[in-house]
Design an enzyme around this catalytic site. Sequence first.
Site, PDB file in Angstrom:
ATOM      1  N   GLU A   1      16.227 -55.561  46.252  1.00 18.70           N
ATOM      2  CA  GLU A   1      15.421 -54.523  46.897  1.00 18.70           C
ATOM      3  C   GLU A   1      15.962 -54.240  48.283  1.00 18.70           C
ATOM      4  O   GLU A   1      16.675 -55.058  48.846  1.00 18.70           O
ATOM      5  CB  GLU A   1      13.961 -54.966  46.960  1.00 18.70           C
ATOM      6  CG  GLU A   1      13.761 -56.214  47.778  1.00 18.70           C
ATOM      7  CD  GLU A   1      12.420 -56.904  47.524  1.00 18.70           C
ATOM      8  OE1 GLU A   1      12.013 -57.009  46.356  1.00 18.70           O
ATOM      9  OE2 GLU A   1      11.815 -57.335  48.501  1.00 18.70           O
TER      10      GLU A   1
ATOM     11  N   LYS B   1      16.591 -54.028  52.146  1.00 18.86           N
ATOM     12  CA  LYS B   1      16.183 -54.822  53.308  1.00 18.86           C
ATOM     13  C   LYS B   1      15.789 -53.822  54.376  1.00 18.86           C
ATOM     14  O   LYS B   1      16.634 -53.144  54.939  1.00 18.86           O
ATOM     15  CB  LYS B   1      17.320 -55.702  53.789  1.00 18.86           C
ATOM     16  CG  LYS B   1      16.908 -56.587  54.956  1.00 18.86           C
ATOM     17  CD  LYS B   1      17.993 -57.574  55.310  1.00 18.86           C
ATOM     18  CE  LYS B   1      17.552 -58.584  56.347  1.00 18.86           C
ATOM     19  NZ  LYS B   1      16.817 -58.052  57.461  1.00 18.86           N
TER      20      LYS B   1
ATOM     21  N   ASP C   1      14.647 -52.250  57.780  1.00 22.14           N
ATOM     22  CA  ASP C   1      14.951 -52.599  59.156  1.00 22.14           C
ATOM     23  C   ASP C   1      13.802 -52.161  60.051  1.00 22.14           C
ATOM     24  O   ASP C   1      13.819 -51.101  60.651  1.00 22.14           O
ATOM     25  CB  ASP C   1      16.260 -51.908  59.564  1.00 22.14           C
ATOM     26  CG  ASP C   1      16.935 -52.659  60.680  1.00 22.14           C
ATOM     27  OD1 ASP C   1      16.461 -53.763  61.020  1.00 22.14           O
ATOM     28  OD2 ASP C   1      17.920 -52.148  61.215  1.00 22.14           O
TER      29      ASP C   1
ATOM     30  N   TYR D   1       6.673 -56.670  50.599  1.00 22.49           N
ATOM     31  CA  TYR D   1       7.744 -57.173  49.736  1.00 22.49           C
ATOM     32  C   TYR D   1       7.610 -58.626  49.308  1.00 22.49           C
ATOM     33  O   TYR D   1       8.507 -59.160  48.684  1.00 22.49           O
ATOM     34  CB  TYR D   1       9.110 -56.960  50.388  1.00 22.49           C
ATOM     35  CG  TYR D   1       9.206 -57.400  51.834  1.00 22.49           C
ATOM     36  CD1 TYR D   1       9.091 -58.734  52.182  1.00 22.49           C
ATOM     37  CD2 TYR D   1       9.413 -56.456  52.838  1.00 22.49           C
ATOM     38  CE1 TYR D   1       9.186 -59.128  53.503  1.00 22.49           C
ATOM     39  CE2 TYR D   1       9.506 -56.843  54.160  1.00 22.49           C
ATOM     40  CZ  TYR D   1       9.386 -58.189  54.490  1.00 22.49           C
ATOM     41  OH  TYR D   1       9.475 -58.568  55.788  1.00 22.49           O
TER      42      TYR D   1
ATOM     43  N   LYS E   1      24.273 -58.006  53.581  1.00 19.49           N
ATOM     44  CA  LYS E   1      24.235 -57.093  54.720  1.00 19.49           C
ATOM     45  C   LYS E   1      25.264 -55.981  54.573  1.00 19.49           C
ATOM     46  O   LYS E   1      26.425 -56.235  54.246  1.00 19.49           O
ATOM     47  CB  LYS E   1      24.516 -57.866  56.020  1.00 19.49           C
ATOM     48  CG  LYS E   1      23.467 -58.919  56.339  1.00 19.49           C
ATOM     49  CD  LYS E   1      22.138 -58.300  56.717  1.00 19.49           C
ATOM     50  CE  LYS E   1      22.113 -57.856  58.141  1.00 19.49           C
ATOM     51  NZ  LYS E   1      21.458 -58.765  59.053  1.00 19.49           N
TER      52      LYS E   1
ATOM     53  N   CYS F   1      23.919 -33.313  94.320  1.00 21.51           N
ATOM     54  CA  CYS F   1      24.228 -32.709  93.023  1.00 21.51           C
ATOM     55  C   CYS F   1      25.744 -32.535  92.866  1.00 21.51           C
ATOM     56  O   CYS F   1      26.385 -31.920  93.723  1.00 21.51           O
ATOM     57  CB  CYS F   1      23.530 -31.363  92.906  1.00 21.51           C
ATOM     58  SG  CYS F   1      24.020 -30.456  91.428  1.00 21.51           S
TER      59      CYS F   1
ATOM     60  N   CYS G   1      26.314 -28.453  92.869  1.00 25.08           N
ATOM     61  CA  CYS G   1      26.092 -27.551  94.003  1.00 25.08           C
ATOM     62  C   CYS G   1      25.960 -28.274  95.333  1.00 25.08           C
ATOM     63  O   CYS G   1      25.851 -27.633  96.375  1.00 25.08           O
ATOM     64  CB  CYS G   1      24.861 -26.690  93.755  1.00 25.08           C
ATOM     65  SG  CYS G   1      23.324 -27.629  93.794  1.00 25.08           S
TER      66      CYS G   1
ATOM     67  N   CYS H   1      18.220 -32.143  90.792  1.00 24.69           N
ATOM     68  CA  CYS H   1      18.678 -31.147  91.738  1.00 24.69           C
ATOM     69  C   CYS H   1      17.654 -30.020  91.663  1.00 24.69           C
ATOM     70  O   CYS H   1      17.410 -29.483  90.583  1.00 24.69           O
ATOM     71  CB  CYS H   1      20.060 -30.644  91.302  1.00 24.69           C
ATOM     72  SG  CYS H   1      20.493 -29.043  92.006  1.00 24.69           S
TER      73      CYS H   1
ATOM     74  N   CYS I   1      21.588 -23.462  91.346  1.00 23.54           N
ATOM     75  CA  CYS I   1      22.690 -24.385  91.032  1.00 23.54           C
ATOM     76  C   CYS I   1      23.458 -23.845  89.819  1.00 23.54           C
ATOM     77  O   CYS I   1      22.874 -23.634  88.755  1.00 23.54           O
ATOM     78  CB  CYS I   1      22.129 -25.770  90.742  1.00 23.54           C
ATOM     79  SG  CYS I   1      23.331 -26.915  90.061  1.00 23.54           S
TER      80      CYS I   1
HETATM   81  S1  IVH Z   1      11.717 -61.466  51.915  1.00 18.75           S
HETATM   82  C1  IVH Z   1       9.974 -65.705  52.622  1.00 18.75           C
HETATM   83  N1  IVH Z   1      12.276 -58.916  51.540  1.00 18.75           N
HETATM   84  O1  IVH Z   1      14.141 -59.421  57.009  1.00 18.75           O
HETATM   85  C2  IVH Z   1      10.235 -64.259  52.445  1.00 18.75           C
HETATM   86  N2  IVH Z   1      12.355 -59.775  53.763  1.00 18.75           N
HETATM   87  O2  IVH Z   1      16.150 -61.028  58.290  1.00 18.75           O
HETATM   88  C3  IVH Z   1      11.475 -63.820  53.082  1.00 18.75           C
HETATM   89  N3  IVH Z   1      12.931 -58.060  55.460  1.00 18.75           N
HETATM   90  O3  IVH Z   1      11.943 -61.935  58.109  1.00 18.75           O
HETATM   91  C4  IVH Z   1      11.520 -62.387  53.358  1.00 18.75           C
HETATM   92  N4  IVH Z   1      13.151 -56.388  54.052  1.00 18.75           N
HETATM   93  O4  IVH Z   1      11.097 -59.460  58.077  1.00 18.75           O
HETATM   94  C5  IVH Z   1      12.155 -59.923  52.441  1.00 18.75           C
HETATM   95  N5  IVH Z   1      12.745 -56.702  51.045  1.00 18.75           N
HETATM   96  C6  IVH Z   1      12.605 -57.685  51.947  1.00 18.75           C
HETATM   97  C7  IVH Z   1      12.823 -57.482  53.325  1.00 18.75           C
HETATM   98  C8  IVH Z   1      12.682 -58.556  54.219  1.00 18.75           C
HETATM   99  C9  IVH Z   1      13.205 -56.771  55.315  1.00 18.75           C
HETATM  100  C10 IVH Z   1      12.934 -58.773  56.784  1.00 18.75           C
HETATM  101  C11 IVH Z   1      11.862 -59.824  56.937  1.00 18.75           C
HETATM  102  C12 IVH Z   1      12.623 -61.096  57.226  1.00 18.75           C
HETATM  103  C13 IVH Z   1      13.892 -60.563  57.797  1.00 18.75           C
HETATM  104  C14 IVH Z   1      15.007 -61.550  57.719  1.00 18.75           C
END
Ligand code: IVH
Length: 715
Positions: free
Chosen positions: A143, A145, A147, A256, A352, A446, A449, A464, A469
């Site tokens: 799934e 991640k 941000d 999640y 990542k 400035c 001018c 300014c 100007c």
């Molecule tokens: S699972 C014990 N699933 O990423 C559960 N985390 O870098 C572990 N995060 O602290 C987390 N998307 O805040 C999980 N689909 C996802 C996520 C996710 C973002 C964050 C979460 C975690 C951090 C770690």
Amino acid sequence: MYSEQNQARLLEETRKLLQLIKNQPISEICLDIARDIVPKLREVVVYHDWRYYVLNDPVISDFEYDRLFRYLRDIEHKFPELITPDSPTQRVASDVTKVFPEVPHLSRMLSLDNAYSAEELRDFHRRVIQGLGGVNEIEYTCEPKFDGAGIALVYEDDFLVRGATRGDGARGEDITPNIKTIRAIPLKAPLSQFGIKRIEIRGEVLIDKETFRKLNQQRLEEGLTPFANPRNAAAGSLRLQDPREVARKRLDAFVYQITFAEGSGGKNLLGADIRTHLQAMEILKACGFKTSWGAGLCKGIEEVIRFCQSWEQKREEFPYEIDGIVVKVNSIIFQQTLGETTHHPRWAIAFKFKPKQATTKLRRVIFQVGRVGTITPVGELDPVEVGGVTISRVSLFNEDFIKEKDIRIGDMVLVERAGEVIPYVVKVIKEAREGTEQPIKFPKVCPSCGSKLVRLPGEAAWRCLNMRCPTQLKERLKHFASRRAMDIEGLGERTARALVMSRLVEDVADIYYLTEEKLLKELPLRMQQMGEPRPTYIGELNAKKLLKNIEASKNRPFHRVIYALGIRYVGYATATLLAEMVNSIDELIEIPPVKLEQAPGIGPKIAHSIKEFFSLPENLKVIEKLRQAGVKMSKAEMKGPLEGKVFVFTGALSSMTREEAKRRVEELGGKTSDSVSKKVTHVVVGENPGSKLQKAQRLGITIINEEEFLKMIAR
Ligand code: IVH
């Protein structure tokens, strides 16, 4: 969450309630009637929240929603004894929280281990097999991640009782009032239907890229320092002291993970009734939560690798910033067997994506003068690639930003380009300092001018204040001619500079008095007299084109004229709002400040700036000159053939970009929208249409193809 039958009933109920609202003012509602309709109103509002915030697919207009919501709020105001903690009105708490108390999490909030290559994913897989004593048929879920900012939600007997930040992993900050303003998070969820009495759910609070872009644009227009990325924007917003402010930020949330689930009698349901991660996600989805979309089930690590790689390629297509893929062992019993280290679970890993950050050297700082005289420091960098784009310049915004980050010339800096926006200095790599780095000296006068710069109380920018100007004027002219303003092609940096330097243009209205003679004869002559080494002049063909474009710009929609004026703090969104409030520029000049301030989205700061702008005789003179030249400055003059029509576009058009198409519609007096609702009158379908088409069909909206659209906009 809602069966089809149930949804049909709720829509019927919605219709009845809207009818009732029309006929029954609050003053006529007695307690008995209120007792009857309040629960109905609540059920309906909660349903529409879910359609809007969880499914992103509303079935009533914003206006209708507002009516329902306000009616509920007003009845509750009249009969406070009817308020319940799960009422949708309770999302906007009114009291300001000063400090956030600390609370222990029900289970530690861990981090995730990272993998940066396919090989590291295979290593992870080997560790999992080993940890499970050699089982090698392993199912993984993949799934996004997200941000954003991590949160932990606790529900007891179906009610949200707590929302907390991650904190140090063991204890977080209790930010329940702020969490409650996020409408993607249910205040009440039917978890008991799944035998759950108490549960802790992990999720992420985020801001989508589009909202982020707008938020930052607004901050820039208001002279504030923008956020570096959607994550900071979300995290910062979550901890705002005033929940009303939080509510304005339009935060979103995905869940999640279930980290704790207890049935009656204290029975642990994880691994017993809830056996897989996907099952856990399905329960949450059925209870009205927004679960991560596109989660995939993969058999074996090679499938996982393919999933991760294909998603990395599609990364930019998502409405949210995602920085990787989280891979989890699907079986919760396996998860429990694998356990965790003090830092991360052994059953999950984050693959990542390539970072959108890079380090490079800051070579020099130049100071730019903006159209309202704001001095902006801009850093010149050793060119570096960030997220597929080469960056050599970065805004340092203002003096406070430089001081706060202690940025010096010669420093190695970490730059980020998140949410496809302007690059941003996240921090200085202080460890890399050699001792030769030089502090950045802010100019006292400035650079254009030579006027003395001032920093007004409460503002971050040095300015300014000289209206004459030349750089300011050039910038005002460029802004006036820019795409979203008067859209005059051919009036860019070079031409604007020449027009200002030669003094053919001394205010923006002067462009409407330009002639071929002036452009072709006087301009080169004056430039030569100025000692311009290579006289900037314009060819005959281009002069003709420019004059034609200037002429055409006299008929721009009213909101774009307001935007073009370049009033401080009045960006495109605010200009659009103002154009809805008043009918003409004269009304805007006369409007009392209190009326401005009361409008949603216009605070005292913007109101003051507007009043100040129209109080200066120079500005009124320019407006008069524009009017004399024939620039349309009211809505009445602009009634076009598409008046009253609202267009939505889906799929690619072949003859123009979507932006152009939208502009054409607006020019002809119509409106455009990004999503399909009942307000929309026409849906224009191009190549590969998206889900908007189906929705339009469902709502019975007129659907036309590109050819038909072109006919409608042909003059
Ligand atoms: S699972 C014990 N699933 O990423 C559960 N985390 O870098 C572990 N995060 O602290 C987390 N998307 O805040 C999980 N689909 C996802 C996520 C996710 C973002 C964050 C979460 C975690 C951090 C770690």
